[in-house]
Design a protein around this motif. Structure first.
Motif, mmCIF file in Angstrom:
data_model
loop_
_atom_site.group_PDB
_atom_site.id
_atom_site.type_symbol
_atom_site.label_atom_id
_atom_site.label_comp_id
_atom_site.label_asym_id
_atom_site.label_seq_id
_atom_site.Cartn_x
_atom_site.Cartn_y
_atom_site.Cartn_z
ATOM 1 N N UNK A 1 0.739 11.529 -6.521
ATOM 2 C CA UNK A 1 0.058 11.790 -4.968
ATOM 3 C C UNK A 1 1.061 12.319 -4.184
ATOM 4 N N UNK A 2 2.517 11.918 -4.513
ATOM 5 C CA UNK A 2 3.498 12.156 -3.521
ATOM 6 C C UNK A 2 3.807 13.680 -3.793
ATOM 7 N N UNK A 3 3.667 14.245 -5.078
ATOM 8 C CA UNK A 3 3.819 15.534 -5.199
ATOM 9 C C UNK A 3 2.715 16.535 -4.505
ATOM 10 N N UNK A 4 1.392 15.994 -4.533
ATOM 11 C CA UNK A 4 0.381 16.616 -3.868
ATOM 12 C C UNK A 4 0.283 16.657 -2.633
ATOM 13 N N UNK A 5 0.815 15.460 -1.982
ATOM 14 C CA UNK A 5 0.859 15.631 -0.492
ATOM 15 C C UNK A 5 2.286 15.897 0.180
ATOM 16 N N UNK A 6 2.942 15.405 -0.302
ATOM 17 C CA UNK A 6 4.375 16.077 0.150
ATOM 18 C C UNK A 6 5.368 17.153 -0.389
ATOM 19 N N UNK A 7 4.792 17.407 -1.579
ATOM 20 C CA UNK A 7 5.289 18.694 -2.577
ATOM 21 C C UNK A 7 6.840 18.199 -2.867
ATOM 22 N N UNK B 1 0.755 -1.074 -0.110
ATOM 23 C CA UNK B 1 -0.108 0.087 -0.182
ATOM 24 C C UNK B 1 0.776 1.299 0.128
ATOM 25 N N UNK B 2 0.585 2.146 -0.918
ATOM 26 C CA UNK B 2 1.345 3.269 -1.118
ATOM 27 C C UNK B 2 0.364 4.438 -1.131
ATOM 28 N N UNK B 3 0.095 5.347 -0.325
ATOM 29 C CA UNK B 3 -0.708 6.389 -0.131
ATOM 30 C C UNK B 3 -2.249 5.796 -0.512
ATOM 31 N N UNK B 4 -2.505 4.977 0.323
ATOM 32 C CA UNK B 4 -3.843 4.146 0.445
ATOM 33 C C UNK B 4 -4.225 3.405 -1.055
ATOM 34 N N UNK B 5 -3.221 3.424 -2.017
ATOM 35 C CA UNK B 5 -3.127 2.555 -3.244
ATOM 36 C C UNK B 5 -2.799 1.234 -3.240
ATOM 37 N N UNK B 6 -3.219 0.240 -3.697
ATOM 38 C CA UNK B 6 -2.779 -0.980 -3.741
ATOM 39 C C UNK B 6 -1.878 -1.242 -4.943
ATOM 40 N N UNK B 7 -0.626 -1.779 -4.924
ATOM 41 C CA UNK B 7 0.184 -1.921 -5.942
ATOM 42 C C UNK B 7 0.739 -3.441 -5.984
ATOM 43 N N UNK B 8 0.661 -4.036 -6.877
ATOM 44 C CA UNK B 8 1.341 -5.648 -6.739
ATOM 45 C C UNK B 8 2.898 -5.317 -7.092
ATOM 46 N N UNK B 9 3.831 -6.289 -6.417
ATOM 47 C CA UNK B 9 5.183 -6.268 -6.231
ATOM 48 C C UNK B 9 5.564 -7.567 -6.374
#
Length: 464
Positions: free
Chosen positions: A307-313, A245-253
């Motif tokens: 999302x990283x840009x939007x939340x953490x700039x 989970x990255x920023x409430x988004x599920x990603x397959x690894x």
């Protein structure tokens, strides 16, 4: 009559509303193009004068670094060594330059002819597979110091060149016979097992050590390239996976543990986006479930960076990149070896202060997704070039410094992304195997089989 017209209008409105709901989601609006394939809200139009200048700068790298004896291009500026992946990048860059009008037909023929001759005479390993690293001056196998050496083989790099050869055959069919003969020299018995898994080898103490090098994302892309030539590559399409989970988004690894396999498990931009540039995430012959997973992974990777840009700039566009000093080459990831936003060196160490906004990642994201975020990425990237040398690798996240290293793959990716935009969609028109090609005719000769585990022949190595 009026009631009938009203019914038809109402039905049309419903269809449009359903289509809008299906094809627009989370700011990444998928849409269907007439060439086939699902695409993002991509930039698809003729190049502007500024974009044409960008392409010209990228092509300058190839003009500066082509070795006249072999037609090969230095992997880094003035560094006479090149990987098989970079040779594939060279072919795609040459096709892109031709389609964008940067190279006249006579020069295209001369450059491609030198490459064809070199690849049809390329020194192979003792197992008759192409090696990992070659001198761009002599086309002889070398190590990274430039000394003659055997370094095993890479299924990932073989796949990139195989894809580039098929694309060249589709875009310039008059050369197809000579392209086919390159592949017909290779021995695939040690590369693919009976279950369709792809294997690579490195050399340790003078002996090849065979291993599973490909990980989720890379594996499906490589298998798609093998499928273009008719190889089954079944198991390579379904590597073991788990979700993070990255920023409430599920990603397959990839589910394999890098601590026991010594192979990094990571998510990065390019393995997810290349199938979009080249196939519209619909590689021919690939199961729909795999295509869907590839599309979803690409969307999740790009949206996580947004999302990283939007939340953490923190402006984020992550891909592998090179440096002009140690640790030389790094994998900048969305997720790597258990951690989000990890920057991994080839030595296995983490280098967070070296993370960067990658030029090649910016061009790919900017091309595939037209929105404010990719415009912002391009605004801090558009000047990262020297018109006489080419495009730089990127901008350091932590400090804003410019990584002024100039490489083949970054400049090739700029050309490929701009080719996609100019082409109004994916580079492959269909990607289907030509049953009348020299390759197909050679495989159909049952009285003189090549014996190299080509499609239709017995697959050689057994799975461990």
């Amino acid at each position: 009559m009026l009631k009938t017209v009203a019914c038809w209008l109402a039905a049309a409105i419903v269809v449009l509303l359903v289509a809008f709901a299906l094809f627009s989601r989370d700011g990444a609006g998928w849409r269907w193009l007439t060439k086939g394939g699902w695409h993002t809200s991509a930039r698809i139009d003729h190049l502007t004068p500024q974009e044409r200048r960008w392409a010209t700068i990228a092509w300058r790298y190839f003009q500066n670094n082509t070795q006249p004896q072999t037609g090969l291009v230095n992997g880094s500026d003035k560094q006479p060594r090149v990987t098989l992946w970079q040779i594939g990048d060279t072919l795609i860059a040459l096709l892109s330059a031709r389609e964008l009008g940067l190279v006249p037909e006579a020069e295209f023929d001369a450059r491609l002819s030198r490459l064809l001759g070199t690849l049809n005479r390329l020194t192979l390993t003792h197992t008759r597979t192409p090696g990992r690293l070659y001198s761009s001056q002599t086309a002889a196998p070398i190590d990274f110091t430039g000394k003659p050496a055997s370094s095993g083989w890479s299924a990932k790099d073989m796949a990139r060149l195989m894809l580039a050869l098929r694309l060249t055959g589709e875009r310039a069919p008059q050369y197809r016979e000579y392209l086919d003969k390159i592949i017909l020299r290779w021995n695939f018995c040690p590369v693919m097992d009976k279950e369709g898994e792809l294997w690579s080898a490195s050399v340790q103490n003078g002996q090849p050590v065979v291993r599973e090098e490909l990980r989720l994302g890379e594996s499906e892309y490589a298998a798609s390239a093998f499928r273009l030539w008719g190889f089954p590559a079944g198991k390579a399409f379904t590597p073991p996976s788990r979700n993070v989970i990255i920023y409430q988004r599920s990603l397959a690894v990839d589910a394999r543990d890098p601590r026991t396999t010594w192979q990094p498990s990571l998510l990065a931009t390019l393995p997810a986006m290349l199938p979009g540039l080249e196939f519209g995430w619909q590689p021919p012959g690939v199961p729909y479930e795999v295509q869907k997973a590839m599309r979803n992974r690409a969307e999740g990777i790009w949206l996580s960076q947004k999302t990283r840009w939007e939340r953490d700039k923190v402006l984020t566009a992550r891909a592998d990149f090179s440096l002009s000093q140690a640790p030389w080459h790094l994998e900048d990831t969305v997720w790597g070896n258990g951690y989000a936003w990890n920057t991994l060196g080839d030595d296995g160490r983490d280098y967070p202060r070296l993370a960067q906004v990658s030029t090649r990642a910016v061009f790919v994201l900017w091309t595939l997704w037209e929105n404010d975020y990719t415009d912002t990425l391009m605004s801090v990237t558009r000047h990262l070039n020297n018109p006489q040398l080419g495009w730089f690798e990127g901008r350091v996240e932590a400090t804003g410094d410019i990584n002024s290293t100039v490489t083949l793959s970054t400049n090739a990716m700029v050309l490929e992304a701009l080719f996609y935009k100019h082409n109004a969609g994916p580079l492959f028109e269909n990607g289907l195997k030509d049953e009348n090609s020299y390759f197909s005719r050679r495989l159909a000769d049952e009285f003189n089989p090549p014996g190299l585990c080509l499609p239709g022949e017995r697959i050689g190595r057994a799975a461990p």
